[in-house]
Design a protein around this motif. Structure first.
Motif, PDB file in Angstrom:
ATOM      1  N   SER A 133       0.838  -1.202  -0.070  1.00 36.67           N
ATOM      2  CA  SER A 133       0.087   0.050  -0.048  1.00 36.67           C
ATOM      3  C   SER A 133       0.862   1.323  -0.010  1.00 36.67           C
ATOM      4  N   ILE A 134       2.239   1.247   0.112  1.00 31.91           N
ATOM      5  CA  ILE A 134       3.078   2.275   0.309  1.00 31.91           C
ATOM      6  C   ILE A 134       4.318   1.936  -0.754  1.00 31.91           C
ATOM      7  N   VAL A 135       4.868   2.955  -1.333  1.00 28.53           N
ATOM      8  CA  VAL A 135       6.144   2.729  -2.086  1.00 28.53           C
ATOM      9  C   VAL A 135       7.075   3.708  -1.418  1.00 28.53           C
ATOM     10  N   MET A 136       8.288   2.808  -1.125  1.00 26.85           N
ATOM     11  CA  MET A 136       9.254   3.611  -0.181  1.00 26.85           C
ATOM     12  C   MET A 136      10.559   3.746  -1.037  1.00 26.85           C
ATOM     13  N   LYS A 137      11.397   4.704  -0.997  1.00 30.96           N
ATOM     14  CA  LYS A 137      12.433   4.975  -1.847  1.00 30.96           C
ATOM     15  C   LYS A 137      13.694   4.245  -1.183  1.00 30.96           C
ATOM     16  N   GLY A 138      14.563   3.498  -1.352  1.00 29.81           N
ATOM     17  CA  GLY A 138      15.703   3.182  -1.011  1.00 29.81           C
ATOM     18  C   GLY A 138      16.783   3.817  -1.728  1.00 29.81           C
ATOM     19  N   ASN A 139      18.118   2.907  -2.041  1.00 28.80           N
ATOM     20  CA  ASN A 139      19.136   3.411  -2.408  1.00 28.80           C
ATOM     21  C   ASN A 139      19.241   3.542  -3.889  1.00 28.80           C
ATOM     22  N   LEU A 140      18.464   4.435  -4.174  1.00 24.01           N
ATOM     23  CA  LEU A 140      18.023   4.555  -6.086  1.00 24.01           C
ATOM     24  C   LEU A 140      18.014   6.224  -6.071  1.00 24.01           C
ATOM     25  N   SER A 141      18.174   6.951  -7.339  1.00 28.44           N
ATOM     26  CA  SER A 141      18.061   8.254  -7.378  1.00 28.44           C
ATOM     27  C   SER A 141      16.199   8.441  -7.547  1.00 28.44           C
ATOM     28  N   SER A 142      15.876   9.644  -7.213  1.00 26.91           N
ATOM     29  CA  SER A 142      14.493   9.665  -7.196  1.00 26.91           C
ATOM     30  C   SER A 142      13.752   9.650  -8.691  1.00 26.91           C
ATOM     31  N   SER A 143      14.860  10.142  -9.825  1.00 28.42           N
ATOM     32  CA  SER A 143      14.009  10.074 -11.117  1.00 28.42           C
ATOM     33  C   SER A 143      13.844   9.007 -11.335  1.00 28.42           C
ATOM     34  N   VAL A 144      14.733   7.883 -11.034  1.00 28.46           N
ATOM     35  CA  VAL A 144      14.340   6.261 -11.547  1.00 28.46           C
ATOM     36  C   VAL A 144      12.903   6.130 -10.826  1.00 28.46           C
ATOM     37  N   LEU A 145      12.661   6.247  -9.733  1.00 27.50           N
ATOM     38  CA  LEU A 145      11.600   5.739  -9.112  1.00 27.50           C
ATOM     39  C   LEU A 145      10.393   6.607  -9.491  1.00 27.50           C
ATOM     40  N   LEU A 146      10.609   7.874  -9.692  1.00 24.45           N
ATOM     41  CA  LEU A 146       9.476   8.622 -10.307  1.00 24.45           C
ATOM     42  C   LEU A 146       9.049   8.110 -11.515  1.00 24.45           C
ATOM     43  N   LYS A 147       9.906   7.943 -12.684  1.00 20.60           N
ATOM     44  CA  LYS A 147       9.706   7.280 -13.814  1.00 20.60           C
ATOM     45  C   LYS A 147       8.662   6.120 -13.952  1.00 20.60           C
ATOM     46  N   GLU A 148       8.822   5.329 -12.729  1.00 19.43           N
ATOM     47  CA  GLU A 148       8.183   4.058 -12.836  1.00 19.43           C
ATOM     48  C   GLU A 148       6.697   4.544 -12.257  1.00 19.43           C
ATOM     49  N   VAL A 149       6.725   5.418 -11.260  1.00 19.38           N
ATOM     50  CA  VAL A 149       5.600   5.988 -10.571  1.00 19.38           C
ATOM     51  C   VAL A 149       4.708   6.503 -11.671  1.00 19.38           C
ATOM     52  N   LEU A 150       5.204   7.198 -12.479  1.00 24.13           N
ATOM     53  CA  LEU A 150       4.314   7.822 -13.767  1.00 24.13           C
ATOM     54  C   LEU A 150       4.256   7.025 -14.835  1.00 24.13           C
ATOM     55  N   ASN A 151       4.628   5.882 -15.035  1.00 22.54           N
ATOM     56  CA  ASN A 151       4.329   5.147 -16.209  1.00 22.54           C
ATOM     57  C   ASN A 151       3.014   4.907 -16.442  1.00 22.54           C
ATOM     58  N   LYS A 152       2.555   5.022 -17.706  1.00 20.57           N
ATOM     59  CA  LYS A 152       1.211   4.976 -18.126  1.00 20.57           C
ATOM     60  C   LYS A 152       0.417   3.675 -17.891  1.00 20.57           C
ATOM     61  N   GLU A 153       1.244   2.801 -18.129  1.00 14.82           N
ATOM     62  CA  GLU A 153       0.413   1.223 -17.970  1.00 14.82           C
ATOM     63  C   GLU A 153       0.386   0.832 -16.695  1.00 14.82           C
ATOM     64  N   TYR A 154       1.454   1.057 -15.786  1.00 17.82           N
ATOM     65  CA  TYR A 154       1.238   0.319 -14.390  1.00 17.82           C
ATOM     66  C   TYR A 154       1.678   1.231 -13.325  1.00 17.82           C
ATOM     67  N   GLY A 155       1.787   2.638 -13.639  1.00 15.64           N
ATOM     68  CA  GLY A 155       2.115   3.255 -12.523  1.00 15.64           C
ATOM     69  C   GLY A 155       0.968   3.897 -11.536  1.00 15.64           C
ATOM     70  N   LEU A 156       1.436   5.018 -10.798  1.00 15.16           N
ATOM     71  CA  LEU A 156       0.382   5.362  -9.612  1.00 15.16           C
ATOM     72  C   LEU A 156      -0.224   6.592  -9.872  1.00 15.16           C
ATOM     73  N   ARG A 157      -0.216   7.429 -11.071  1.00  9.29           N
ATOM     74  CA  ARG A 157      -0.622   8.716 -11.037  1.00  9.29           C
ATOM     75  C   ARG A 157      -2.120   8.593 -10.818  1.00  9.29           C
ATOM     76  N   ASP A 158      -2.632   9.424 -10.001  1.00 11.29           N
ATOM     77  CA  ASP A 158      -3.997   9.448  -9.840  1.00 11.29           C
ATOM     78  C   ASP A 158      -4.627  10.910 -10.129  1.00 11.29           C
ATOM     79  N   LYS A 159      -3.924  12.093  -9.315  1.00  9.25           N
ATOM     80  CA  LYS A 159      -4.329  13.445  -9.666  1.00  9.25           C
ATOM     81  C   LYS A 159      -3.609  14.028 -10.553  1.00  9.25           C
TER      82      LYS A 159
END
Length: 301
Positions: free
Chosen positions: A94-120
């Motif tokens: 239910s929560i994504v937590m960033k570990g030892n990686l750059s923010s841009s790598v994680l956010l790119k996956e968060v914003l992925n149109k196919e499986y990402g988590l963009r809501d608003k």
């Protein structure tokens, strides 16, 4: 409201499952350990299986904690980020937590149109600071996502931060729209936006909060400074939320509070389908723990 209150709220929340992207990080591991001690969450640890096992071995050997930790091997940081996002999208976490990686790598996956988590339409960074000498915490937004937000984006940023503030006990947050001065100056776009946001709030277009601006930082957080300038109203000197005009302003304020004022902080990305703990890799274990607690308080489960 302060970070201790947020920790208590998180303890009273239902236990969540957190997907950690690239979990092989000592500060993340320490935050996970404290979270397990306080019965806050279960964890899916994505990353290099061997490295994670060696780092978390003491926790994995603890019978009380072992069943609440699951290692999922990933061949790269990108794969770990994707797997963590997909775990939340599928309901496994239910929560994504960033570990030892750059923010841009994680956010790119968060914003992925196919499986990402963009809501608003607008995702934004929300940070809550315990500042030494202040009784209540102060919220700063947006210090990490939106570079030069438009008026419409600022509306969404306010709404995201207000939603988080209400989840941690501030029923009607007072929002100060920051600028360099506290009067409208046609040559300063930040003051024009501030005036518009204030009117929009008065007319019910921005709800569940009280918005005032433009306000300089001193007039937003100091009753004495506000009185000296002759400023009245419910927000002047008593702001719960500080809306910054640009990412540079927010970044400088954020780091000044941490490194010069020794403030404790919790931060996450709001506006997604689930809370995203997006701390800096240099942040302390306590910052990561407080941020996790904030995310738990904002979890929909």
């Amino acid at each position: 409201m302060n970070l201790t209150d947020i920790m208590l709220r998180a303890k009273n929340h239902s236990r969540q499952t957190v997907a950690v992207a690239v979990a092989e990080d000592f500060e993340v591991k320490e935050a996970v350990s404290i979270a397990l001690d306080n019965d806050l969450a279960n964890f899916l640890l994505f990353g290099n299986e061997q490295a994670i096992f060696e780092m978390y071995e003491d926790l994995l050997k603890n019978e009380q904690f072992a069943e609440r930790l699951k290692i999922v091997h990933s061949h790269s940081n990108k794969e770990a980020a994707k797997n963590a996002v997909v775990a939340v999208r599928s309901g496994e976490a239910s929560i994504v937590m960033k570990g030892n990686l750059s923010s841009s790598v994680l956010l790119k996956e968060v914003l992925n149109k196919e499986y990402g988590l963009r809501d608003k339409s607008v995702l934004s960074h929300v940070a809550i600071f315990d500042v030494p000498g202040r009784e209540n915490a102060v919220i700063v937004t947006d210090a990490a996502m939106n570079i030069a937000p438009t008026l419409d984006q600022k509306v969404k940023i306010i709404e995201n931060s207000v939603e988080i503030a209400r989840k941690v006990g501030i029923e009607t947050p007072k929002v100060a729209v920051l600028a360099a001065v506290e009067v409208v100056n046609p040559a300063m776009q930040a003051t024009l936006d501030a005036a518009s946001l204030t009117v929009m709030n008065t007319r019910g277009q921005i709800k569940n909060c009280i918005v005032d601006g433009p306000l300089a930082l001193d007039n937003a957080i100091s009753v004495e400074a506000a009185k000296h300038k002759g400023l009245t109203g419910e927000v002047a000197g008593k702001a719960d939320i500080l809306l910054v005009p640009t990412i540079e302003t927010g970044n400088i304020l954020y780091k000044s509070l941490v490194f010069m004022a020794n403030s404790e902080v919790a931060a996450l990305i709001a506006g997604a389908k689930a809370p995203i703990v997006l701390t800096s890799r240099s942040d302390s274990a306590m910052t990561k723990l407080y941020s996790l607690a904030l995310a738990i308080c904002n979890s929909k489960n």
